[in-house]
Design a protein around this motif. Sequence first.
Motif, PDB file in Angstrom:
ATOM      1  N   GLY A  79       0.814  -1.206   0.000  1.00 48.42           N
ATOM      2  CA  GLY A  79       0.000   0.000   0.000  1.00 48.42           C
ATOM      3  C   GLY A  79       0.845   1.252   0.000  1.00 48.42           C
ATOM      4  O   GLY A  79       2.061   1.205  -0.232  1.00 48.42           O
TER       5      GLY A  79
ATOM      6  N   ASN B 102       0.623   1.249 -10.529  1.00 50.39           N
ATOM      7  CA  ASN B 102      -0.385   0.308 -10.049  1.00 50.39           C
ATOM      8  C   ASN B 102      -1.624   1.081  -9.617  1.00 50.39           C
ATOM      9  O   ASN B 102      -1.525   1.985  -8.784  1.00 50.39           O
ATOM     10  CB  ASN B 102       0.214  -0.478  -8.874  1.00 50.39           C
TER      11      ASN B 102
ATOM     12  N   LYS C 292      -3.978   0.312  -7.626  1.00 52.82           N
ATOM     13  CA  LYS C 292      -4.249   0.180  -6.183  1.00 52.82           C
ATOM     14  C   LYS C 292      -3.403   1.144  -5.360  1.00 52.82           C
ATOM     15  O   LYS C 292      -3.750   1.487  -4.237  1.00 52.82           O
ATOM     16  CB  LYS C 292      -3.982  -1.258  -5.713  1.00 52.82           C
ATOM     17  N   LEU C 293      -2.263   1.559  -5.920  1.00 55.47           N
ATOM     18  CA  LEU C 293      -1.368   2.478  -5.210  1.00 55.47           C
ATOM     19  C   LEU C 293      -1.578   3.922  -5.653  1.00 55.47           C
ATOM     20  O   LEU C 293      -0.855   4.822  -5.228  1.00 55.47           O
ATOM     21  CB  LEU C 293       0.093   2.071  -5.439  1.00 55.47           C
TER      22      LEU C 293
ATOM     23  N   THR D 226      -3.643   6.638 -12.879  1.00 55.37           N
ATOM     24  CA  THR D 226      -4.745   7.555 -12.583  1.00 55.37           C
ATOM     25  C   THR D 226      -4.831   8.671 -13.617  1.00 55.37           C
ATOM     26  O   THR D 226      -3.823   9.017 -14.246  1.00 55.37           O
ATOM     27  CB  THR D 226      -4.545   8.174 -11.177  1.00 55.37           C
TER      28      THR D 226
ATOM     29  N   GLU E  90       5.551   4.226  -0.334  1.00 53.50           N
ATOM     30  CA  GLU E  90       4.992   2.924  -0.720  1.00 53.50           C
ATOM     31  C   GLU E  90       5.609   1.857   0.179  1.00 53.50           C
ATOM     32  O   GLU E  90       6.770   1.962   0.568  1.00 53.50           O
ATOM     33  CB  GLU E  90       5.343   2.605  -2.176  1.00 53.50           C
TER      34      GLU E  90
ATOM     35  N   ARG F 116       5.750  -2.598   0.814  1.00 52.15           N
ATOM     36  CA  ARG F 116       5.438  -3.923   0.278  1.00 52.15           C
ATOM     37  C   ARG F 116       6.206  -4.980   1.057  1.00 52.15           C
ATOM     38  O   ARG F 116       7.406  -4.835   1.280  1.00 52.15           O
ATOM     39  CB  ARG F 116       5.829  -3.981  -1.197  1.00 52.15           C
TER      40      ARG F 116
END
Length: 230
Positions: free
Chosen positions: A61, A139, A141-142, A146, A162, A164
């Motif tokens: 995230g 990504n 989700k991140l 966009t 970020e 992970r």
Amino acid sequence: MKKTSKRMTAAKNGLDREKLYPLEEAVKLVKNGATAKFDETVEVAMRLGVDPRHADQMVRGVVSLPHGTGKTVRVAVFAKADKADEAKKAGADLVGAEDLAEKIQKGEINFDRCIATPDMMGVVGRLGKVLGPKGLMPNPKLGTVTMDVTKAVTDAKGGQVEFRAEKHGIIHAGVGKASFTEQQIKENVEAFLSAIVKAKPTGVKGKYLKGIAISSTMGPGVKIDTAGIG
């Protein structure tokens, strides 16, 4: 050589490498141990009770730190026409399409975050083998795939981090600089930990937070008491 110096630093600061410290005390010890001639990065390392090889145990995230990271983040944006102009106005360091893809294919990866508009993912997708291993693949989700490139660039430059889980469930990230105040570092660490707790996968069985330590680039690690966290 580095290990010895860290042991010496720990001894000098009265640090017990095995003790679990409250966050406030840990931050103080880390700041005291940051004695290099440059502004050291304050880093968090966590061991989670997850196996990232299983899809339902992946922890990933982004989190916006209240005081930023103190690091200058270089941002690349894949976009065309109006969206390319928007990215430039927002402060993106590199903006392009096929031309940017060509540079990356040649190994020119002088950026820390990569953002793309959805219509550019056909081009970006071909760079998976290059960007993927470096954790730079955009990504959705991140928030890095966009149409709102202004927000994505602003977030990336404003202290968004970020995270992970790597093999063995390890997560590490820079959460500030040694020049930050103790309160700023503490609040950044708290925001980061909170994001990790919120990202707890449903497939996790048993203890989730197995260990947390903070350190500066050259200083010794200080273990944090996880009681009451997550």
